[in-house]
Design an enzyme around this catalytic site. Structure first.
Site, PDB file in Angstrom:
ATOM      1  N   GLY A  66       0.800  -1.213   0.000  1.00  0.00           N
ATOM      2  CA  GLY A  66       0.000   0.000   0.000  1.00  0.00           C
ATOM      3  C   GLY A  66       0.833   1.263   0.000  1.00  0.00           C
ATOM      4  O   GLY A  66       2.068   1.237   0.065  1.00  0.00           O
ATOM      5  N   GLY A 123       0.945  -0.682   6.723  1.00  0.00           N
ATOM      6  CA  GLY A 123      -0.087   0.283   7.055  1.00  0.00           C
ATOM      7  C   GLY A 123      -1.351  -0.414   7.510  1.00  0.00           C
ATOM      8  O   GLY A 123      -1.404  -1.641   7.651  1.00  0.00           O
ATOM      9  N   ASP A 125      -5.953   0.249   7.461  1.00  0.00           N
ATOM     10  CA  ASP A 125      -7.088   1.074   7.040  1.00  0.00           C
ATOM     11  C   ASP A 125      -7.823   1.675   8.229  1.00  0.00           C
ATOM     12  O   ASP A 125      -8.392   2.759   8.127  1.00  0.00           O
ATOM     13  CB  ASP A 125      -8.046   0.234   6.196  1.00  0.00           C
ATOM     14  CG  ASP A 125      -7.382  -0.306   4.945  1.00  0.00           C
ATOM     15  OD1 ASP A 125      -6.766   0.497   4.218  1.00  0.00           O
ATOM     16  OD2 ASP A 125      -7.443  -1.524   4.700  1.00  0.00           O
ATOM     17  N   GLU A 144      -1.094 -10.648   3.905  1.00  0.00           N
ATOM     18  CA  GLU A 144      -0.702  -9.750   4.994  1.00  0.00           C
ATOM     19  C   GLU A 144      -0.866 -10.433   6.349  1.00  0.00           C
ATOM     20  O   GLU A 144       0.030 -10.372   7.203  1.00  0.00           O
ATOM     21  CB  GLU A 144      -1.545  -8.470   4.939  1.00  0.00           C
ATOM     22  CG  GLU A 144      -1.163  -7.534   3.810  1.00  0.00           C
ATOM     23  CD  GLU A 144      -2.074  -6.340   3.682  1.00  0.00           C
ATOM     24  OE1 GLU A 144      -1.649  -5.333   3.101  1.00  0.00           O
ATOM     25  OE2 GLU A 144      -3.235  -6.410   4.156  1.00  0.00           O
TER      26      GLU A 144
END
Length: 293
Positions: A66, A123, A125, A144
């Site tokens: 990302g 990262g 969300d 992930e």
């Protein structure tokens, strides 16, 4: 004689005002330039660079996916190029991460060769107060979770817009990866699981969907499905007021549905979260806020 003297004096000094020194007038100071607030991408870069400070030579790294993780990958590659990091290998969490890491000069490996990872940086969300996460709006949630779940430490990098009071509270997607076979049946079972929850909706993610910005839309049934790196589909769940209840129980109920591969709630996996705010960096560990600069 007196008249002559007076006449000579007037002739000698034709501009008597020049006897007074000229005073230079300083220009008015320019008004101070307005301080420009850092952009969201600049905040991401600051957080990513702070996370990379934890990387040491000889580590096996989990490489996130990302826009935020991109800053970390670029920074790691730069430190390798300058000789400040040596003997680093990375395990990418997506095909995108593999390509980005390779272009940055990071040597790659996999979970078969390195089933235990020293440090993962990625990262998120959403981040709730207990450091539970929503991830996978970019479509890489399965890899992930496999990589970050195999890590001794998992450092999350976000800007302050990702902090929420509860998971799902942003109103954006909580993704669930499902196998393509029989996906409409899996979608209906997910619908039944949350039947009666106010403001709940779900949809199959399409190739045209921007999961980081979209909300529920009725016009998706004839569009091409989004396909993950694992050749699966994604069903996006939307909660108007976030997810209420026991997250571990809800996680188990989702995973018990045949056809579900994984979901985007990362519960209890984060070791720390680095938050880039306009005022500076804040590092939150499981025990609470550790420092801010």
């Amino acid at each position: 004689m007196r008249a002559a003297c007076s006449h000579n004096l007037d002739m000698a000094i034709p501009l008597p005002h020049l006897l007074h020194p000229m005073v230079a007038v300083a220009p008015a100071p320019a008004p101070p330039s307005p301080v420009t607030a850092p952009s969201q991408d600049e905040l991401k870069r600051v957080a990513a660079h702070r996370a990379v400070e934890q990387v040491e030579s000889g580590m096996v790294l989990g490489l996130g996916t990302g826009s935020t993780a991109a800053h970390a990958l670029d920074r790691i590659g730069d430190l390798i190029l300058r000789g400040e990091l040596r003997d680093i290998v990375g395990i990418p969490t997506s095909e995108w991460a593999a390509a980005r890491a390779a272009s940055a000069g990071i040597p790659l490996t996999d979970l078969n060769a390195h089933p235990v990872i020293d440090l993962s940086i990625d990262g998120a969300d959403e981040v709730d107060p207990a450091l539970n996460l929503v991830k996978g709006r970019g479509g890489s949630l399965l890899r992930e979770k496999m990589v970050e779940g195999a890590s001794r430490r998992f450092v999350v990098i976000v800007d302050e817009s990702k902090l929420v009071p509860r998971l799902g509270a942003s109103g954006l997607a909580v993704p669930v990866e499902v196998i393509p076979f029989g996906w409409p049946l899996t979608l209906r079972r997910l619908q039944n699981l949350f039947d009666g929850v106010p403001g709940f909706n779900l949809k199959l993610r399409t190739a045209a969907t921007n999961a980081k910005a979209s909300t529920f839309c009725e016009n998706w049934s004839d569009l091409e499905p989004f396909v993950t790196d694992n050749k699966n589909y994604i069903v996006d769940l939307f909660f108007e007021n976030g997810i209420h209840g026991d997250l571990n129980r809800i996680s188990d109920e989702i995973l018990r549905i045949t056809g579900v591969v994984e979901h985007g709630m990362f519960l209890g996996l984060a070791s720390s979260v680095i938050v880039a705010q306009k005022e500076g960096i804040v590092v939150i560990n499981k025990e609470g806020i550790s420092n801010g600069i």
